[in-house]
Design a protein around this motif. Structure first.
Motif, PDB file in Angstrom:
ATOM      1  N   TRP A  58       0.812  -1.219   0.000  1.00  0.00           N
ATOM      2  CA  TRP A  58       0.000   0.000   0.000  1.00  0.00           C
ATOM      3  C   TRP A  58       0.841   1.263   0.000  1.00  0.00           C
ATOM      4  O   TRP A  58       0.431   2.290  -0.556  1.00  0.00           O
ATOM      5  N   ALA A  59       2.026   1.210   0.578  1.00  0.00           N
ATOM      6  CA  ALA A  59       2.928   2.368   0.508  1.00  0.00           C
ATOM      7  C   ALA A  59       3.380   2.590  -0.936  1.00  0.00           C
ATOM      8  O   ALA A  59       3.357   3.724  -1.443  1.00  0.00           O
ATOM      9  N   ILE A  60       3.765   1.517  -1.608  1.00  0.00           N
ATOM     10  CA  ILE A  60       4.185   1.623  -3.008  1.00  0.00           C
ATOM     11  C   ILE A  60       3.010   2.035  -3.897  1.00  0.00           C
ATOM     12  O   ILE A  60       3.151   2.871  -4.788  1.00  0.00           O
ATOM     13  N   TYR A  61       1.850   1.470  -3.647  1.00  0.00           N
ATOM     14  CA  TYR A  61       0.642   1.830  -4.385  1.00  0.00           C
ATOM     15  C   TYR A  61       0.353   3.327  -4.227  1.00  0.00           C
ATOM     16  O   TYR A  61       0.053   4.019  -5.199  1.00  0.00           O
ATOM     17  N   GLY A  62       0.462   3.818  -3.008  1.00  0.00           N
ATOM     18  CA  GLY A  62       0.227   5.234  -2.745  1.00  0.00           C
ATOM     19  C   GLY A  62       1.212   6.122  -3.477  1.00  0.00           C
ATOM     20  O   GLY A  62       0.848   7.169  -4.016  1.00  0.00           O
ATOM     21  N   LEU A  63       2.483   5.690  -3.516  1.00  0.00           N
ATOM     22  CA  LEU A  63       3.485   6.442  -4.269  1.00  0.00           C
ATOM     23  C   LEU A  63       3.160   6.449  -5.757  1.00  0.00           C
ATOM     24  O   LEU A  63       3.209   7.488  -6.415  1.00  0.00           O
ATOM     25  N   ARG A  64       2.820   5.274  -6.265  1.00  0.00           N
ATOM     26  CA  ARG A  64       2.524   5.142  -7.695  1.00  0.00           C
ATOM     27  C   ARG A  64       1.364   6.025  -8.131  1.00  0.00           C
ATOM     28  O   ARG A  64       1.398   6.657  -9.176  1.00  0.00           O
ATOM     29  N   PHE A  65       0.312   6.070  -7.329  1.00  0.00           N
ATOM     30  CA  PHE A  65      -0.883   6.820  -7.704  1.00  0.00           C
ATOM     31  C   PHE A  65      -0.989   8.170  -6.997  1.00  0.00           C
ATOM     32  O   PHE A  65      -2.035   8.800  -7.007  1.00  0.00           O
ATOM     33  N   GLU A  66       0.122   8.585  -6.376  1.00  0.00           N
ATOM     34  CA  GLU A  66       0.212   9.878  -5.716  1.00  0.00           C
ATOM     35  C   GLU A  66      -0.901  10.109  -4.689  1.00  0.00           C
ATOM     36  O   GLU A  66      -1.456  11.195  -4.579  1.00  0.00           O
ATOM     37  N   ALA A  67      -1.203   9.062  -3.952  1.00  0.00           N
ATOM     38  CA  ALA A  67      -2.184   9.142  -2.872  1.00  0.00           C
ATOM     39  C   ALA A  67      -1.403   9.375  -1.581  1.00  0.00           C
ATOM     40  O   ALA A  67      -0.893   8.433  -0.970  1.00  0.00           O
ATOM     41  N   VAL A  68      -1.288  10.621  -1.205  1.00  0.00           N
ATOM     42  CA  VAL A  68      -0.428  11.016  -0.089  1.00  0.00           C
ATOM     43  C   VAL A  68      -0.787  10.279   1.199  1.00  0.00           C
ATOM     44  O   VAL A  68       0.095   9.794   1.911  1.00  0.00           O
ATOM     45  N   ALA A  69      -2.062  10.191   1.502  1.00  0.00           N
ATOM     46  CA  ALA A  69      -2.480   9.519   2.735  1.00  0.00           C
ATOM     47  C   ALA A  69      -2.047   8.052   2.735  1.00  0.00           C
ATOM     48  O   ALA A  69      -1.625   7.531   3.767  1.00  0.00           O
ATOM     49  N   LEU A  70      -2.129   7.403   1.593  1.00  0.00           N
ATOM     50  CA  LEU A  70      -1.738   5.992   1.514  1.00  0.00           C
ATOM     51  C   LEU A  70      -0.242   5.802   1.723  1.00  0.00           C
ATOM     52  O   LEU A  70       0.166   4.959   2.522  1.00  0.00           O
ATOM     53  N   TRP A  71       0.567   6.545   0.997  1.00  0.00           N
ATOM     54  CA  TRP A  71       1.995   6.271   1.104  1.00  0.00           C
ATOM     55  C   TRP A  71       2.586   6.754   2.414  1.00  0.00           C
ATOM     56  O   TRP A  71       3.490   6.117   2.949  1.00  0.00           O
ATOM     57  N   THR A  72       2.078   7.838   2.966  1.00  0.00           N
ATOM     58  CA  THR A  72       2.670   8.315   4.225  1.00  0.00           C
ATOM     59  C   THR A  72       2.290   7.419   5.402  1.00  0.00           C
ATOM     60  O   THR A  72       3.154   7.013   6.178  1.00  0.00           O
ATOM     61  N   THR A  73       1.017   7.123   5.534  1.00  0.00           N
ATOM     62  CA  THR A  73       0.600   6.318   6.696  1.00  0.00           C
ATOM     63  C   THR A  73       1.086   4.876   6.581  1.00  0.00           C
ATOM     64  O   THR A  73       1.462   4.271   7.586  1.00  0.00           O
ATOM     65  N   ASN A  74       1.109   4.328   5.374  1.00  0.00           N
ATOM     66  CA  ASN A  74       1.593   2.958   5.229  1.00  0.00           C
ATOM     67  C   ASN A  74       3.104   2.870   5.358  1.00  0.00           C
ATOM     68  O   ASN A  74       3.621   1.855   5.812  1.00  0.00           O
ATOM     69  N   SER A  75       3.818   3.916   4.985  1.00  0.00           N
ATOM     70  CA  SER A  75       5.269   3.934   5.224  1.00  0.00           C
ATOM     71  C   SER A  75       5.560   3.972   6.720  1.00  0.00           C
ATOM     72  O   SER A  75       6.437   3.259   7.205  1.00  0.00           O
ATOM     73  N   LEU A  76       4.808   4.787   7.449  1.00  0.00           N
ATOM     74  CA  LEU A  76       4.961   4.839   8.901  1.00  0.00           C
ATOM     75  C   LEU A  76       4.578   3.498   9.526  1.00  0.00           C
ATOM     76  O   LEU A  76       5.293   2.978  10.395  1.00  0.00           O
ATOM     77  N   ALA A  77       3.475   2.929   9.068  1.00  0.00           N
ATOM     78  CA  ALA A  77       3.044   1.622   9.582  1.00  0.00           C
ATOM     79  C   ALA A  77       4.086   0.548   9.279  1.00  0.00           C
ATOM     80  O   ALA A  77       4.341  -0.326  10.109  1.00  0.00           O
ATOM     81  N   LEU A  78       4.704   0.618   8.106  1.00  0.00           N
ATOM     82  CA  LEU A  78       5.749  -0.335   7.737  1.00  0.00           C
ATOM     83  C   LEU A  78       6.939  -0.218   8.688  1.00  0.00           C
ATOM     84  O   LEU A  78       7.457  -1.216   9.175  1.00  0.00           O
ATOM     85  N   PHE A  79       7.357   0.997   8.965  1.00  0.00           N
ATOM     86  CA  PHE A  79       8.459   1.242   9.901  1.00  0.00           C
ATOM     87  C   PHE A  79       8.129   0.663  11.281  1.00  0.00           C
ATOM     88  O   PHE A  79       8.944  -0.025  11.900  1.00  0.00           O
ATOM     89  N   LEU A  80       6.919   0.922  11.760  1.00  0.00           N
ATOM     90  CA  LEU A  80       6.493   0.392  13.059  1.00  0.00           C
ATOM     91  C   LEU A  80       6.426  -1.132  13.029  1.00  0.00           C
ATOM     92  O   LEU A  80       6.815  -1.802  13.993  1.00  0.00           O
ATOM     93  N   GLN A  81       5.938  -1.685  11.934  1.00  0.00           N
ATOM     94  CA  GLN A  81       5.817  -3.139  11.827  1.00  0.00           C
ATOM     95  C   GLN A  81       7.183  -3.804  11.819  1.00  0.00           C
ATOM     96  O   GLN A  81       7.342  -4.889  12.368  1.00  0.00           O
ATOM     97  N   ILE A  82       8.164  -3.164  11.225  1.00  0.00           N
ATOM     98  CA  ILE A  82       9.532  -3.700  11.268  1.00  0.00           C
ATOM     99  C   ILE A  82      10.001  -3.778  12.720  1.00  0.00           C
ATOM    100  O   ILE A  82      10.574  -4.787  13.143  1.00  0.00           O
ATOM    101  N   GLY A  83       9.734  -2.731  13.484  1.00  0.00           N
ATOM    102  CA  GLY A  83      10.072  -2.751  14.907  1.00  0.00           C
ATOM    103  C   GLY A  83       9.354  -3.863  15.648  1.00  0.00           C
ATOM    104  O   GLY A  83       9.954  -4.568  16.473  1.00  0.00           O
ATOM    105  N   LEU A  84       8.076  -4.049  15.343  1.00  0.00           N
ATOM    106  CA  LEU A  84       7.307  -5.121  15.983  1.00  0.00           C
ATOM    107  C   LEU A  84       7.880  -6.489  15.606  1.00  0.00           C
ATOM    108  O   LEU A  84       7.999  -7.374  16.459  1.00  0.00           O
ATOM    109  N   CYS A  85       8.253  -6.659  14.347  1.00  0.00           N
ATOM    110  CA  CYS A  85       8.847  -7.931  13.911  1.00  0.00           C
ATOM    111  C   CYS A  85      10.131  -8.230  14.681  1.00  0.00           C
ATOM    112  O   CYS A  85      10.341  -9.356  15.127  1.00  0.00           O
ATOM    113  N   ILE A  86      10.957  -7.219  14.829  1.00  0.00           N
ATOM    114  CA  ILE A  86      12.217  -7.411  15.554  1.00  0.00           C
ATOM    115  C   ILE A  86      11.947  -7.868  16.984  1.00  0.00           C
ATOM    116  O   ILE A  86      12.566  -8.825  17.464  1.00  0.00           O
TER     117      ILE A  86
END
Length: 98
Positions: A58-86
């Motif tokens: 969804w972060a990549i999708y948001g970047l591709r279609f210039e959907a700011v809300a999608l790429w920003t929030t999913n990039s942040l969620a991805l960063f947090l999820q990496i921390g959770l995985c660790i």
């Protein structure tokens, strides 16, 4: 379908930011819970890894279609999820060695 077309794009962005940020808050709460808990993780490695792929897409999708809300929030969620995985993987590794 005409009804959806009548809603301004800015409204969808605001709602997207709100929902996306809410998901990030929930993930942050889970990180804190897992970090503080001395018990084994209640989350399976497959589950936490699966969300990495979902947020990445969804972060990549948001970047591709210039959907700011999608790429920003999913990039942040991805960063947090990496921390959770660790945290989950470290806890599971520690529990197996005890």
């Amino acid at each position: 379908m005409n009804f959806l077309q009548s809603i301004p794009e800015s409204i969808f962005e605001i709602i997207g930011f709100s929902i996306g940020f809410f998901v990030c808050v929930i993930t942050a709460i889970q990180i804190i819970k897992e970090y503080k808990s001395k018990q084994s993780s209640s989350l399976s490695p497959g589950y936490v890894m699966g969300w990495l792929f979902v947020y990445s897409f969804w972060a990549i999708y948001g970047l591709r279609f210039e959907a700011v809300a999608l790429w920003t929030t999913n990039s942040l969620a991805l960063f947090l999820q990496i921390g959770l995985c660790i945290i989950v993987f470290k806890k599971n590794k520690k529990i197996k060695h005890v």
